[in-house]
Design a protein around this motif. Structure first.
Motif, PDB file in Angstrom:
ATOM      1  N   ARG A 119      -3.802 -18.657  19.373  1.00  0.00           N
ATOM      2  CA  ARG A 119      -4.328 -19.748  20.133  1.00  0.00           C
ATOM      3  C   ARG A 119      -5.433 -20.140  20.098  1.00  0.00           C
ATOM      4  N   PRO A 120      -6.751 -19.487  19.945  1.00  0.00           N
ATOM      5  CA  PRO A 120      -7.972 -20.028  19.853  1.00  0.00           C
ATOM      6  C   PRO A 120      -8.049 -20.718  18.269  1.00  0.00           C
ATOM      7  N   LEU A 121      -7.379 -20.554  17.182  1.00  0.00           N
ATOM      8  CA  LEU A 121      -7.444 -21.189  16.064  1.00  0.00           C
ATOM      9  C   LEU A 121      -6.720 -22.454  16.512  1.00  0.00           C
ATOM     10  N   LEU A 122      -5.689 -22.647  16.941  1.00  0.00           N
ATOM     11  CA  LEU A 122      -4.806 -23.800  17.173  1.00  0.00           C
ATOM     12  C   LEU A 122      -5.768 -24.882  18.040  1.00  0.00           C
ATOM     13  N   ILE A 123      -6.534 -24.154  19.124  1.00  0.00           N
ATOM     14  CA  ILE A 123      -7.582 -24.879  19.823  1.00  0.00           C
ATOM     15  C   ILE A 123      -8.593 -25.752  19.136  1.00  0.00           C
ATOM     16  N   ALA A 124      -9.034 -24.840  18.267  1.00  0.00           N
ATOM     17  CA  ALA A 124     -10.269 -25.445  17.383  1.00  0.00           C
ATOM     18  C   ALA A 124      -9.708 -26.302  16.330  1.00  0.00           C
ATOM     19  N   VAL A 125      -8.729 -26.190  15.716  1.00  0.00           N
ATOM     20  CA  VAL A 125      -8.081 -27.224  14.837  1.00  0.00           C
ATOM     21  C   VAL A 125      -7.755 -28.574  15.616  1.00  0.00           C
ATOM     22  N   THR A 126      -7.072 -28.456  16.618  1.00  0.00           N
ATOM     23  CA  THR A 126      -6.699 -29.622  17.318  1.00  0.00           C
ATOM     24  C   THR A 126      -7.968 -30.152  17.708  1.00  0.00           C
ATOM     25  N   MET A 127      -8.911 -29.607  18.298  1.00  0.00           N
ATOM     26  CA  MET A 127     -10.143 -30.104  18.948  1.00  0.00           C
ATOM     27  C   MET A 127     -10.725 -30.848  17.607  1.00  0.00           C
ATOM     28  N   THR A 128     -10.911 -30.386  16.523  1.00  0.00           N
ATOM     29  CA  THR A 128     -11.667 -31.066  15.478  1.00  0.00           C
ATOM     30  C   THR A 128     -10.858 -32.535  15.290  1.00  0.00           C
ATOM     31  N   PHE A 129      -9.552 -32.303  14.945  1.00  0.00           N
ATOM     32  CA  PHE A 129      -8.775 -33.372  14.746  1.00  0.00           C
ATOM     33  C   PHE A 129      -9.004 -34.680  15.946  1.00  0.00           C
ATOM     34  N   ILE A 214     -20.113 -42.025  18.542  1.00  0.00           N
ATOM     35  CA  ILE A 214     -20.841 -40.697  19.229  1.00  0.00           C
ATOM     36  C   ILE A 214     -20.192 -39.878  20.062  1.00  0.00           C
ATOM     37  N   LEU A 215     -19.143 -40.208  20.788  1.00  0.00           N
ATOM     38  CA  LEU A 215     -18.124 -39.411  21.725  1.00  0.00           C
ATOM     39  C   LEU A 215     -17.491 -38.582  20.660  1.00  0.00           C
ATOM     40  N   GLY A 216     -16.902 -38.917  19.693  1.00  0.00           N
ATOM     41  CA  GLY A 216     -16.243 -38.162  18.751  1.00  0.00           C
ATOM     42  C   GLY A 216     -16.820 -37.096  18.112  1.00  0.00           C
ATOM     43  N   PHE A 217     -18.119 -37.354  17.668  1.00  0.00           N
ATOM     44  CA  PHE A 217     -18.740 -36.275  16.866  1.00  0.00           C
ATOM     45  C   PHE A 217     -19.449 -35.237  17.503  1.00  0.00           C
ATOM     46  N   VAL A 218     -19.356 -35.567  19.033  1.00  0.00           N
ATOM     47  CA  VAL A 218     -19.682 -34.446  20.134  1.00  0.00           C
ATOM     48  C   VAL A 218     -19.074 -33.256  20.078  1.00  0.00           C
ATOM     49  N   GLY A 219     -17.773 -33.680  19.842  1.00  0.00           N
ATOM     50  CA  GLY A 219     -16.799 -32.439  19.891  1.00  0.00           C
ATOM     51  C   GLY A 219     -16.687 -31.540  18.575  1.00  0.00           C
ATOM     52  N   LEU A 220     -16.995 -31.778  17.549  1.00  0.00           N
ATOM     53  CA  LEU A 220     -17.000 -30.919  16.539  1.00  0.00           C
ATOM     54  C   LEU A 220     -17.817 -29.738  16.491  1.00  0.00           C
ATOM     55  N   PRO A 221     -19.219 -29.626  16.975  1.00  0.00           N
ATOM     56  CA  PRO A 221     -19.691 -28.337  17.147  1.00  0.00           C
ATOM     57  C   PRO A 221     -18.759 -27.427  18.159  1.00  0.00           C
ATOM     58  N   VAL A 222     -18.271 -27.840  19.252  1.00  0.00           N
ATOM     59  CA  VAL A 222     -17.702 -27.409  20.266  1.00  0.00           C
ATOM     60  C   VAL A 222     -16.438 -26.506  19.580  1.00  0.00           C
ATOM     61  N   ALA A 223     -15.778 -27.273  18.923  1.00  0.00           N
ATOM     62  CA  ALA A 223     -14.648 -26.606  18.170  1.00  0.00           C
ATOM     63  C   ALA A 223     -15.053 -25.231  17.298  1.00  0.00           C
ATOM     64  N   LEU A 224     -16.128 -25.394  16.713  1.00  0.00           N
ATOM     65  CA  LEU A 224     -16.685 -24.108  16.114  1.00  0.00           C
ATOM     66  C   LEU A 224     -16.815 -22.894  17.021  1.00  0.00           C
ATOM     67  N   VAL A 225     -17.424 -23.229  18.422  1.00  0.00           N
ATOM     68  CA  VAL A 225     -17.715 -22.471  19.400  1.00  0.00           C
ATOM     69  C   VAL A 225     -16.506 -21.629  19.665  1.00  0.00           C
ATOM     70  N   VAL A 226     -15.472 -22.289  19.901  1.00  0.00           N
ATOM     71  CA  VAL A 226     -13.925 -21.958  20.425  1.00  0.00           C
ATOM     72  C   VAL A 226     -13.769 -20.730  19.573  1.00  0.00           C
ATOM     73  N   LEU A 227     -13.608 -21.275  18.088  1.00  0.00           N
ATOM     74  CA  LEU A 227     -13.244 -20.222  17.241  1.00  0.00           C
ATOM     75  C   LEU A 227     -14.111 -18.966  17.026  1.00  0.00           C
ATOM     76  N   ALA A 228     -15.387 -19.180  17.303  1.00  0.00           N
ATOM     77  CA  ALA A 228     -16.349 -18.058  17.008  1.00  0.00           C
ATOM     78  C   ALA A 228     -16.484 -17.137  18.437  1.00  0.00           C
ATOM     79  N   VAL A 229     -16.093 -17.676  19.443  1.00  0.00           N
ATOM     80  CA  VAL A 229     -16.429 -16.820  20.758  1.00  0.00           C
ATOM     81  C   VAL A 229     -14.909 -16.031  21.202  1.00  0.00           C
ATOM     82  N   ILE A 230     -13.936 -17.073  21.291  1.00  0.00           N
ATOM     83  CA  ILE A 230     -12.598 -16.592  21.888  1.00  0.00           C
ATOM     84  C   ILE A 230     -11.818 -15.599  21.145  1.00  0.00           C
ATOM     85  N   ASP A 231     -11.326 -14.537  21.524  1.00  0.00           N
ATOM     86  CA  ASP A 231     -10.360 -13.574  20.964  1.00  0.00           C
ATOM     87  C   ASP A 231      -9.103 -13.902  21.068  1.00  0.00           C
TER      88      ASP A 231
END
Length: 456
Positions: A119-129, A214-231
């Protein structure tokens, strides 16, 4: 269901056995190394540290970003309408069905992936998209391209909430779920606050196109945080699936679930139609500049909804210790309480009074969200929770949020005449629908009492 074997002493959890009629109650401890939850039982993973808090916090951030990308459009509508010479019906399609239909349709297959995969991977991938597609929205050269961009944003955002609800439910005990899910859901009004206020300021300074980028690019680093923090909690368990576990038929036949879905759809129809069009109403009725509308409406709606969601979740957390049906009773009352304040927005002669009523009305109406989401997750079998969340979002978005704004725009064009007066009349036409969720949630409470066998 599945047979689940806990792999170590640190993986303390609960075996939860299903009650008859596909509703899930009753628990037994399964904390020893190698303990087994038998067939038909759920393992609820527990971490007595800060795993739940970290997970909810990061998913709240992701939900906030999604809401920013989704709701900023409403404050940008006046600029888009002026540049592209669009009708209110076209704007209603843009804010409603174009987004909601794809969000609803793609939510179900993505939820099925969430119920089986990481699930964390799915959230990160879809958030990037969806973040990239939000940025692409600013490049649209016509109405068709704008619609296509919004559809792609919707496809991405459809993969965010169902796996998030599933993760939170798996980590939280039943009586804490309303508050945990309310905190996560508070990302929607928090994002709306930021999107409306920030979007209005950015649009006034740079225009609507640069604002989307601007709003679109703000989300990209947050997707990486999801992948790094959530197990992924499932990594600590060996699951032997049984085919019947993925059969959604018992869930769909539940009278409680059916009434919950009907309440979600009608509540979303009225609230989405109202909230998507109120910024344009303030601009037309009170001749407010876009930056002022975005800031004031964003603060009134955002703070009101956040306080309502957290308050409703907190109340349900205590009441569900006594009886789970209290969550449904608590979800019923806010729609009745919010009726007059929300109607007063459209009758107020002064924008300051109208904004105050936005805060009061959205605060009361939002108290229903945490309890309602908690009951959807409680009614659903464990391996169908992502699907249950997706179905609720399907009906709320396709039949609710998708048609609500479109209906308001169409009625506004039909009424014609003064732009502010026609929009006011179209919004008032929503209010008979606003009271219906209260009746449906009350009926769902009675149905849950008949369908559920008490804990033994």
């Amino acid at each position: 269901m599945a047979v689940v074997r806990l792999q170590g002493a640190k993986d303390r959890g609960l075996c939860r056995s299903p009650a008859p009629d596909h509703l899930w109650q009753g628990r037994q401890e399964a904390s020893a190394p190698g303990a087994v939850c038998g067939q038909g039982a759920e393992v609820i993973f527990r971490d007595h540290g800060h795993k739940l808090a970290w997970t909810v916090g990061v998913l709240l951030l992701a939900n906030t970003i999604g809401s920013i990308d989704r709701t900023a459009l409403s404050v940008l509508l006046p600029q888009i309408k002026s540049e592209m010479h669009l009708s209110d019906t076209q704007l209603g399609l843009l804010t409603g069905l174009a987004f909601s239909a794809f969000y609803a349709i793609f939510g179900i297959p993505l939820a099925r992936i969430a119920d089986r995969g990481r699930r964390p991977l799915l959230i990160a991938v879809t958030m990037t998209f969806w973040s990239l597609m939000t940025a692409v929205t600013g490049l649209a050269q016509g109405f068709a391209q704008l619609i296509a961009a919004r559809m792609l944003v919707a496809i991405g955002e459809a993969g965010g909430v169902p796996p998030s609800h599933s993760l939170i439910t798996e980590l939280a005990p039943e009586h804490r779920r309303p508050l945990a899910l309310a905190i996560h859901s508070a990302g929607a009004p928090l994002g709306a606050l930021i999107g409306l206020a920030g979007g209005g300021i950015l649009a006034a300074a740079f225009g609507w196109r640069i604002t989307f980028v601007i709003l679109g690019f703000v989300g990209l680093p947050v997707a990486l945080v999801v992948l790094a923090v959530i197990d992924e909690p499932r990594r600590n368990a060996v699951v032997e699936p049984i085919p019947a576990a993925s059969n959604p038929s018992p869930l769909l036949k539940s009278r409680t679930f059916q009434l919950l879905m009907a309440g979600f759809a009608l509540g979303a129809f009225a609230m989405a139609g109202l909230l998507q069009w109120l910024p344009s109403y303030f601009s037309r009725a009170f001749h407010m500049p876009i930056s002022s509308v975005g800031l004031q409406f964003g603060l009134s709606y955002g703070l009101g909804s956040i306080s309502g969601m957290l308050g409703g979740g907190w109340l349900a957390t205590g009441l569900m210790r006594r009886d789970a049906r209290w969550a449904l009773r608590l979800a019923s009352l806010p729609y009745l309480a919010a009726f007059l304040p929300l109607l007063g927005i459209l009758l107020a002669p002064d924008p300051r009074l109208a904004m105050a009523l936005v805060f009061i009305g959205t605060s009361l109406a939002s108290m229903a969200y945490g309890p309602a989401y908690a009951m959807i997750q409680t009614v659903a079998p464990p391996q169908l929770r992502g699907l249950a969340s997706a179905i609720s979002l399907f009906v709320a978005n396709l039949f609710g949020a998708g048609l609500g704004p479109l209906a308001v725009g169409w009625l506004s064009d039909v009424f014609g005449g003064d732009p502010a007066g026609s929009l006011r009349a179209a919004l008032i036409a929503l209010f008979p629908v606003l009271a219906m969720p209260a009746v449906l949630y009350a009926l769902a409470s009675r149905a849950y009492g008949r369908e559920t066998i008490p804990n033994s």
